[in-house]
Scaffold this motif. Sequence first.
Motif, PDB file in Angstrom:
ATOM      1  N   GLU A 192       0.808  -1.221   0.000  1.00  0.00           N
ATOM      2  CA  GLU A 192       0.000   0.000   0.000  1.00  0.00           C
ATOM      3  C   GLU A 192       0.842   1.272   0.000  1.00  0.00           C
ATOM      4  O   GLU A 192       0.320   2.364  -0.278  1.00  0.00           O
ATOM      5  N   ASN A 193       2.140   1.138   0.238  1.00  0.00           N
ATOM      6  CA  ASN A 193       3.021   2.298   0.233  1.00  0.00           C
ATOM      7  C   ASN A 193       3.771   2.476  -1.082  1.00  0.00           C
ATOM      8  O   ASN A 193       4.589   3.387  -1.206  1.00  0.00           O
ATOM      9  N   GLU A 194       3.517   1.596  -2.069  1.00  0.00           N
ATOM     10  CA  GLU A 194       4.248   1.631  -3.328  1.00  0.00           C
ATOM     11  C   GLU A 194       3.296   1.752  -4.522  1.00  0.00           C
ATOM     12  O   GLU A 194       2.275   1.077  -4.571  1.00  0.00           O
ATOM     13  N   ASN A 195       3.653   2.594  -5.481  1.00  0.00           N
ATOM     14  CA  ASN A 195       2.939   2.708  -6.745  1.00  0.00           C
ATOM     15  C   ASN A 195       3.898   2.423  -7.892  1.00  0.00           C
ATOM     16  O   ASN A 195       5.101   2.671  -7.781  1.00  0.00           O
ATOM     17  N   ALA A 196       3.372   1.906  -8.998  1.00  0.00           N
ATOM     18  CA  ALA A 196       4.246   1.556 -10.122  1.00  0.00           C
ATOM     19  C   ALA A 196       3.491   1.601 -11.443  1.00  0.00           C
ATOM     20  O   ALA A 196       2.264   1.496 -11.479  1.00  0.00           O
ATOM     21  N   ILE A 197       4.251   1.757 -12.522  1.00  0.00           N
ATOM     22  CA  ILE A 197       3.710   1.704 -13.875  1.00  0.00           C
ATOM     23  C   ILE A 197       4.644   0.847 -14.727  1.00  0.00           C
ATOM     24  O   ILE A 197       5.866   0.895 -14.548  1.00  0.00           O
ATOM     25  N   SER A 198       4.075   0.062 -15.635  1.00  0.00           N
ATOM     26  CA  SER A 198       4.865  -0.839 -16.477  1.00  0.00           C
ATOM     27  C   SER A 198       4.433  -0.736 -17.930  1.00  0.00           C
ATOM     28  O   SER A 198       3.281  -0.408 -18.230  1.00  0.00           O
ATOM     29  N   ALA A 199       5.379  -1.054 -18.819  1.00  0.00           N
ATOM     30  CA  ALA A 199       5.096  -1.157 -20.247  1.00  0.00           C
ATOM     31  C   ALA A 199       5.687  -2.469 -20.756  1.00  0.00           C
ATOM     32  O   ALA A 199       6.728  -2.913 -20.274  1.00  0.00           O
ATOM     33  N   PRO A 200       5.035  -3.098 -21.736  1.00  0.00           N
ATOM     34  CA  PRO A 200       5.514  -4.382 -22.254  1.00  0.00           C
ATOM     35  C   PRO A 200       6.627  -4.203 -23.283  1.00  0.00           C
ATOM     36  O   PRO A 200       6.677  -3.192 -23.998  1.00  0.00           O
ATOM     37  N   ILE A 201       7.488  -5.203 -23.366  1.00  0.00           N
ATOM     38  CA  ILE A 201       8.585  -5.229 -24.339  1.00  0.00           C
ATOM     39  C   ILE A 201       8.409  -6.470 -25.198  1.00  0.00           C
ATOM     40  O   ILE A 201       8.283  -7.592 -24.671  1.00  0.00           O
ATOM     41  N   PHE A 202       8.408  -6.293 -26.524  1.00  0.00           N
ATOM     42  CA  PHE A 202       8.192  -7.398 -27.454  1.00  0.00           C
ATOM     43  C   PHE A 202       9.448  -7.638 -28.292  1.00  0.00           C
ATOM     44  O   PHE A 202      10.243  -6.715 -28.537  1.00  0.00           O
ATOM     45  N   ASP A 203       9.605  -8.879 -28.767  1.00  0.00           N
ATOM     46  CA  ASP A 203      10.686  -9.142 -29.701  1.00  0.00           C
ATOM     47  C   ASP A 203      10.203  -8.877 -31.127  1.00  0.00           C
ATOM     48  O   ASP A 203       9.063  -8.451 -31.345  1.00  0.00           O
ATOM     49  N   ARG A 204      11.045  -9.128 -32.105  1.00  0.00           N
ATOM     50  CA  ARG A 204      10.696  -8.791 -33.492  1.00  0.00           C
ATOM     51  C   ARG A 204       9.534  -9.613 -34.023  1.00  0.00           C
ATOM     52  O   ARG A 204       8.878  -9.222 -34.984  1.00  0.00           O
TER      53      ARG A 204
END
Length: 246
Positions: A192-204
């Motif tokens: 509850e004390n941490e926030n985060a954002i992520s984005a995906p990484i794709f191969d070719r």
Amino acid sequence: MQAVERALLLLKFIGESPSPISVGDLAKQADLNRTTAWRLIGTLENQGFVEKDPASKGYQLGYALHRMTSQHNAYGALIRRARRTLEELKGEVGETVLLSVPKHDGTLTIDQIDTDHSVRLVDYTHTMSPLHCTSNGKILLSMLPEKELNVFLEKDLKPFSQYTITDKGELRKELEKIRAQKVGTSIGELDENENAISAPIFDRKKNLVAFITLGGPSFRLTEKDLLRLSDRMLNAAKTIEGHLEG
């Protein structure tokens, strides 16, 4: 010694299989009766050397093997090619940046560059994180075929904090939002004390291979702050994808 040899043979067949393999098929390949195969697979599963795929019910290599070989760093090439982008993002935003890879029942953090602030995220390196309450894990769930997502949602969603989404209908709505936004967020859902954002990484070949995540304490990195970083996260992921092609 015969049991050890048979267990290693099953591990070999599981490792060579392009997809999770059933105990029946393993028994045929190893020329074992099903009872013996079940017993050996049960032992391997208890020790974490193999894992059951929730959708197909077949078996694949488990996380214990990764931990045993992590000193040789099976993800070394990925880490090297992503590291500069992670460092640039950390320097620009001033918060912790992580690189993780998808697993069938979670995400595995393989690299982490910490903020210079004294108050920071815990060290997630070499740890598995759950899917339903993390920014990268929810991206993975959003990309599952409907059948596999339904299998996942058959089990209870464990609450890790008071903000963890445990209602399956609400989680489905969250995954729909992630499909549209292309990024995932976690607002106090794992801690509850941490926030985060992520984005995906794709191969070719457009296979999902990793995630880039930026996170920090909630008093310093608010949900509004995270959403303003959506385009920056997607650009960072694209940059890493370009490095993977080299």
